[in-house]
Design an enzyme around this catalytic site. Structure first.
Site, PDB file in Angstrom:
ATOM      1  N   TYR A 283       0.794  -1.230   0.000  1.00 44.02           N
ATOM      2  CA  TYR A 283       0.000   0.000   0.000  1.00 44.02           C
ATOM      3  C   TYR A 283       0.828   1.282   0.000  1.00 44.02           C
ATOM      4  O   TYR A 283       0.329   2.327  -0.405  1.00 44.02           O
ATOM      5  CB  TYR A 283      -1.016  -0.028   1.154  1.00 44.02           C
ATOM      6  CG  TYR A 283      -2.194  -0.914   0.792  1.00 44.02           C
ATOM      7  CD1 TYR A 283      -3.238  -0.416   0.024  1.00 44.02           C
ATOM      8  CD2 TYR A 283      -2.235  -2.258   1.158  1.00 44.02           C
ATOM      9  CE1 TYR A 283      -4.299  -1.217  -0.368  1.00 44.02           C
ATOM     10  CE2 TYR A 283      -3.290  -3.073   0.777  1.00 44.02           C
ATOM     11  CZ  TYR A 283      -4.320  -2.547   0.020  1.00 44.02           C
ATOM     12  OH  TYR A 283      -5.370  -3.335  -0.372  1.00 44.02           O
TER      13      TYR A 283
ATOM     14  N   ARG B 238     -25.459  -9.401  -9.543  1.00 47.55           N
ATOM     15  CA  ARG B 238     -24.353  -8.584  -9.035  1.00 47.55           C
ATOM     16  C   ARG B 238     -24.657  -8.099  -7.621  1.00 47.55           C
ATOM     17  O   ARG B 238     -23.772  -7.936  -6.799  1.00 47.55           O
ATOM     18  CB  ARG B 238     -24.112  -7.401  -9.971  1.00 47.55           C
ATOM     19  CG  ARG B 238     -23.618  -7.836 -11.352  1.00 47.55           C
ATOM     20  CD  ARG B 238     -23.552  -6.643 -12.293  1.00 47.55           C
ATOM     21  NE  ARG B 238     -23.057  -7.005 -13.608  1.00 47.55           N
ATOM     22  CZ  ARG B 238     -23.835  -7.246 -14.662  1.00 47.55           C
ATOM     23  NH1 ARG B 238     -25.146  -7.190 -14.550  1.00 47.55           N
ATOM     24  NH2 ARG B 238     -23.306  -7.545 -15.835  1.00 47.55           N
TER      25      ARG B 238
ATOM     26  N   ALA C 268     -20.283  -1.040 -24.531  1.00 47.60           N
ATOM     27  CA  ALA C 268     -19.440  -1.743 -25.518  1.00 47.60           C
ATOM     28  C   ALA C 268     -20.197  -2.942 -26.102  1.00 47.60           C
ATOM     29  O   ALA C 268     -20.146  -3.200 -27.307  1.00 47.60           O
ATOM     30  CB  ALA C 268     -18.144  -2.207 -24.857  1.00 47.60           C
TER      31      ALA C 268
ATOM     32  N   HIS D  83     -25.275  -0.780 -13.393  1.00 45.45           N
ATOM     33  CA  HIS D  83     -24.571  -1.859 -14.105  1.00 45.45           C
ATOM     34  C   HIS D  83     -25.210  -3.137 -13.585  1.00 45.45           C
ATOM     35  O   HIS D  83     -24.724  -3.766 -12.650  1.00 45.45           O
ATOM     36  CB  HIS D  83     -23.071  -1.813 -13.810  1.00 45.45           C
ATOM     37  CG  HIS D  83     -22.329  -3.001 -14.348  1.00 45.45           C
ATOM     38  ND1 HIS D  83     -22.350  -3.372 -15.666  1.00 45.45           N
ATOM     39  CD2 HIS D  83     -21.543  -3.923 -13.715  1.00 45.45           C
ATOM     40  CE1 HIS D  83     -21.611  -4.459 -15.831  1.00 45.45           C
ATOM     41  NE2 HIS D  83     -21.116  -4.820 -14.668  1.00 45.45           N
TER      42      HIS D  83
HETATM   43  P1  NAD Z   1     -11.401 -13.041  -9.064  1.00 41.36           P
HETATM   44  O1  NAD Z   1     -11.917 -13.907  -7.967  1.00 41.36           O
HETATM   45  O2  NAD Z   1     -10.751 -13.676 -10.242  1.00 41.36           O
HETATM   46  O3  NAD Z   1     -10.350 -11.995  -8.467  1.00 41.36           O
HETATM   47  C1  NAD Z   1     -10.560 -11.285  -7.301  1.00 41.36           C
HETATM   48  C2  NAD Z   1      -9.192 -11.015  -6.691  1.00 41.36           C
HETATM   49  O4  NAD Z   1      -9.390 -10.140  -5.561  1.00 41.36           O
HETATM   50  C3  NAD Z   1      -8.500 -12.277  -6.184  1.00 41.36           C
HETATM   51  O5  NAD Z   1      -7.194 -12.373  -6.738  1.00 41.36           O
HETATM   52  C4  NAD Z   1      -8.469 -12.083  -4.671  1.00 41.36           C
HETATM   53  O6  NAD Z   1      -7.346 -12.671  -4.051  1.00 41.36           O
HETATM   54  C5  NAD Z   1      -8.450 -10.561  -4.576  1.00 41.36           C
HETATM   55  N1  NAD Z   1      -8.857 -10.053  -3.264  1.00 41.36           N
HETATM   56  C6  NAD Z   1      -9.898 -10.440  -2.508  1.00 41.36           C
HETATM   57  N2  NAD Z   1      -9.933  -9.727  -1.357  1.00 41.36           N
HETATM   58  C7  NAD Z   1      -8.895  -8.850  -1.421  1.00 41.36           C
HETATM   59  C8  NAD Z   1      -8.393  -7.851  -0.545  1.00 41.36           C
HETATM   60  N3  NAD Z   1      -8.977  -7.588   0.628  1.00 41.36           N
HETATM   61  N4  NAD Z   1      -7.314  -7.146  -0.920  1.00 41.36           N
HETATM   62  C9  NAD Z   1      -6.694  -7.401  -2.113  1.00 41.36           C
HETATM   63  N5  NAD Z   1      -7.122  -8.330  -2.983  1.00 41.36           N
HETATM   64  C10 NAD Z   1      -8.209  -9.051  -2.639  1.00 41.36           C
HETATM   65  O7  NAD Z   1     -12.630 -12.125  -9.515  1.00 41.36           O
HETATM   66  P2  NAD Z   1     -12.753 -11.361 -10.908  1.00 41.36           P
HETATM   67  O8  NAD Z   1     -13.378 -12.258 -11.897  1.00 41.36           O
HETATM   68  O9  NAD Z   1     -11.467 -10.693 -11.209  1.00 41.36           O
HETATM   69  O10 NAD Z   1     -13.852 -10.264 -10.524  1.00 41.36           O
HETATM   70  C11 NAD Z   1     -13.514  -9.204  -9.661  1.00 41.36           C
HETATM   71  C12 NAD Z   1     -14.725  -8.291  -9.495  1.00 41.36           C
HETATM   72  O11 NAD Z   1     -15.000  -7.613 -10.738  1.00 41.36           O
HETATM   73  C13 NAD Z   1     -16.009  -9.034  -9.122  1.00 41.36           C
HETATM   74  O12 NAD Z   1     -16.740  -8.275  -8.173  1.00 41.36           O
HETATM   75  C14 NAD Z   1     -16.761  -9.089 -10.449  1.00 41.36           C
HETATM   76  O13 NAD Z   1     -18.155  -9.251 -10.268  1.00 41.36           O
HETATM   77  C15 NAD Z   1     -16.395  -7.742 -11.020  1.00 41.36           C
HETATM   78  N6  NAD Z   1     -16.636  -7.552 -12.446  1.00 41.36           N
HETATM   79  C16 NAD Z   1     -17.003  -6.303 -12.841  1.00 41.36           C
HETATM   80  C17 NAD Z   1     -17.254  -6.031 -14.171  1.00 41.36           C
HETATM   81  C18 NAD Z   1     -17.672  -4.635 -14.558  1.00 41.36           C
HETATM   82  O14 NAD Z   1     -18.214  -4.405 -15.650  1.00 41.36           O
HETATM   83  N7  NAD Z   1     -17.447  -3.651 -13.694  1.00 41.36           N
HETATM   84  C19 NAD Z   1     -17.108  -7.050 -15.126  1.00 41.36           C
HETATM   85  C20 NAD Z   1     -16.701  -8.318 -14.706  1.00 41.36           C
HETATM   86  C21 NAD Z   1     -16.478  -8.560 -13.357  1.00 41.36           C
END
Ligand code: NAD
Length: 302
Positions: free
Chosen positions: A65, A88, A150, A175
């Site tokens: 950090y 979501r 998109a 979203h």
């Molecule tokens: P993922 O499980 O592959 O990755 C999440 C990561 O976060 C992991 O590596 C985990 O170790 C880490 N993590 C968890 N707690 C943590 C903490 N306290 N500090 C640091 N790291 C931490 O999940 P993903 O597929 O990458 O999805 C991540 C998020 O993005 C989800 O909430 C998903 O729904 C969201 N998402 C958003 C969109 C969008 O359009 N905004 C699209 C797809 C996914």
């Protein structure tokens, strides 16, 4: 030196990171943080090897950090992903706890840059970031409905045989399941969308856009490339001081929540939100989307 700190090195985070090192983006330094330190270190090493083939030299490392002190952008994609059949909004409690721990760490640093949020439920987590960080409203950007926009442009482009760059159509609102397409504002090149598609096609496209994530998650377990590219485009718009319009999630005073809305993005973050003129039925659908978000905000303890 344009520095990005990425917190959450999962599918979404690493797809974003890969886009950053692959394109012509102006990022000079990328720091990876994950609660799973080995994961961040392994991903950093893998990216470093890839970066030796990329056009620009980027400093990449797994960090902590204190790296936030002089960062220009912190992108947060940490937290739980949807599982099959989950919405979501089902993710809220777990990801709220994750954000409380992450933002309390960032608050102990000298970070004064721009937050870029990807974690779902997106509009809620963007608002949570704004409140927990006390950052100015123009410096808290959620990916909002950029991905949905998109997807919409891809579908219209396929349907009409016209390049997505000439399709000026947007998805706004939550979203999530209550997002809307303000068709009255959609232009193809120089002509209104009504010259090209009828009501039933519009309804089918809205349904397909809303269902995209569910369909992909059912088949491959997560969605990542689309959001990775959208986050990269927002990052470029910031570093390029571009004044481009994105349907990001921003705090809209009129609605007292963060929601997907067209905004101009530049080096300062959100320059301005664009006033929309909607039809009565679009206004009603948008109010419904605001209501969906606010009902959740009223239930959670930030
Ligand atoms: P993922 O499980 O592959 O990755 C999440 C990561 O976060 C992991 O590596 C985990 O170790 C880490 N993590 C968890 N707690 C943590 C903490 N306290 N500090 C640091 N790291 C931490 O999940 P993903 O597929 O990458 O999805 C991540 C998020 O993005 C989800 O909430 C998903 O729904 C969201 N998402 C958003 C969109 C969008 O359009 N905004 C699209 C797809 C996914």
């Amino acid at each position: 030196m344009n520095k990005v700190v990425l917190i959450g090195c999962g599918n979404v985070g690493m797809s974003y990171a890969y886009c950053l090192i692959n394109g012509e983006s102006k990022v000079d330094e990328l720091v990876l943080i994950d609660v799973n330190k080995d994961k961040a270190e392994g991903e950093a090493l893998d990216l470093l090897h890839a970066s030796s083939c990329s056009k620009r030299k980027i400093k990449i490392k797994a960090g902590n950090y204190t790296d936030c002190d002089d960062a220009d952008i912190i992108c947060i994609s940490a937290g739980r992903n949807q599982e099959v059949g989950e919405t979501r909004l089902d993710l809220i409690e777990k990801n709220l706890a994750v954000f409380k721990s992450i933002i309390s760490e960032i608050n102990q640093t000298n970070f004064s840059g721009i937050y870029l949020i990807a974690t779902n439920p997106l509009d809620i987590m963007t608002y949570v970031t704004l409140r927990l960080s006390n950052a100015p409203e123009n410096k808290v950007i959620g990916s909002g409905t950029t991905l949905d926009t998109a997807r919409l442009r891809y579908m219209l482009s396929e349907q009409l045989g016209i390049n997505p760059k000439n399709i000026h159509a947007y998805v706004i609102g939550e979203h999530g399941d209550s997002e809307i397409i303000p068709w009255s504002n959609a232009i193809i090149g120089l002509n209104p969308i009504d010259n090209y598609i009828n009501k039933s096609t519009k309804n089918k496209i809205l349904k397909d856009v809303r269902n995209s994530a569910y369909e992909i998650i059912k088949k491959k377990g997560n969605t990542a490339y689309g959001i990775g590219m959208c986050l990269k485009n927002i990052t470029d718009a910031i570093f390029d001081d571009s004044n481009l319009i994105f349907t990001i999630a921003s705090y809209i005073n009129k609605y007292k929540c963060c929601i997907g809305y067209p905004c101009v993005i530049n080096r300062t973050g959100i320059k301005t939100a664009i006033d929309l003129s909607l039809t009565d039925s679009e206004k009603e659908d948008f109010s419904n989307s605001v209501k969906t978000i606010k009902e959740i905000l009223n239930k959670i303890k930030i």
